[in-house]
Design a protein around this motif. Structure first.
Motif, PDB file in Angstrom:
ATOM      1  N   MET A 176       5.698  18.523  49.052  1.00 39.59           N
ATOM      2  CA  MET A 176       6.187  17.259  49.586  1.00 39.59           C
ATOM      3  C   MET A 176       7.691  17.173  49.363  1.00 39.59           C
ATOM      4  N   ALA A 177       8.392  16.701  50.361  1.00 38.64           N
ATOM      5  CA  ALA A 177       9.847  16.594  50.288  1.00 38.64           C
ATOM      6  C   ALA A 177      10.257  15.493  49.323  1.00 38.64           C
ATOM      7  N   CYS A 178      11.378  15.712  48.685  1.00 35.34           N
ATOM      8  CA  CYS A 178      11.950  14.709  47.777  1.00 35.34           C
ATOM      9  C   CYS A 178      12.501  13.544  48.597  1.00 35.34           C
ATOM     10  N   PRO A 179      12.704  12.376  47.963  1.00 40.04           N
ATOM     11  CA  PRO A 179      13.188  11.206  48.706  1.00 40.04           C
ATOM     12  C   PRO A 179      14.500  11.440  49.448  1.00 40.04           C
ATOM     13  N   LEU A 180      15.432  12.156  48.863  1.00 39.14           N
ATOM     14  CA  LEU A 180      16.701  12.390  49.555  1.00 39.14           C
ATOM     15  C   LEU A 180      16.499  13.287  50.779  1.00 39.14           C
ATOM     16  N   GLU A 181      15.635  14.286  50.639  1.00 39.45           N
ATOM     17  CA  GLU A 181      15.326  15.139  51.791  1.00 39.45           C
ATOM     18  C   GLU A 181      14.647  14.329  52.897  1.00 39.45           C
TER      19      GLU A 181
END
Length: 151
Positions: free
Chosen positions: A1-6
């Motif tokens: 899962m992508a990080c929030p900034l990504e």
């Protein structure tokens, strides 16, 4: 899962392309597309926007004078908005959105990010007028720096 900034970066790109190219160049926003993006994606900043404010913002963003906003001009606009939000929260830390699991906690009331500091009876600039001014100043600084660097 992508990080929030990504995830945020993906949303920035996807949002631009959601509105660009409905009319004309598919990699640029014309004035109508920019207005639709502002009204639907940034309603807190764009409510009660006048035609003159929109035109002023468009003129400020359109660095190459092609009457459209390309992705670089759009990202410059978002960077200016992020800087304004950062300044707002730095001045009023008690208004900083609380975080829960990397996003705003559900059920929190929306925080007004920009508000007039003008006193009663004085004229105040709307959000888009302020953004347009900030964008113009930043772009002028970038142009001055670029011409100095590339001499």
């Amino acid at each position: 899962m992508a990080c929030p900034l990504e995830q945020a970066l993906a949303v920035v790109v996807a949002t631009f392309h959601k509105y660009s190219g409905k009319e004309g160049d598919k990699y640029k926003l014309n004035k109508a597309e920019l207005q639709e993006l502002l009204l639907k994606e940034l309603p807190s900043f764009s409510k009660q926007t006048s035609e003159a404010s929109l035109q002023q913002l468009m003129n400020s963003l359109d660095c190459n004078s092609d009457s459209e906003v390309d992705f670089q001009e759009y990202v410059t606009f978002l960077a200016c908005m992020a800087m304004m939000c950062n300044d707002f929260f730095r001045e009023l830390p008690d208004k900083m959105p609380r975080k829960k699991f990397g996003v705003l906690a559900l059920g929190e009331p929306p925080v007004p990010l920009c508000r007039s500091r003008a006193g009663p009876g004085s004229a105040s600039l709307g959000t888009l007028e302020v953004l347009s001014l900030v964008v113009s100043l930043i772009l002028a600084a970038i142009a001055a720096t670029s011409s100095f660097i590339y001499r």
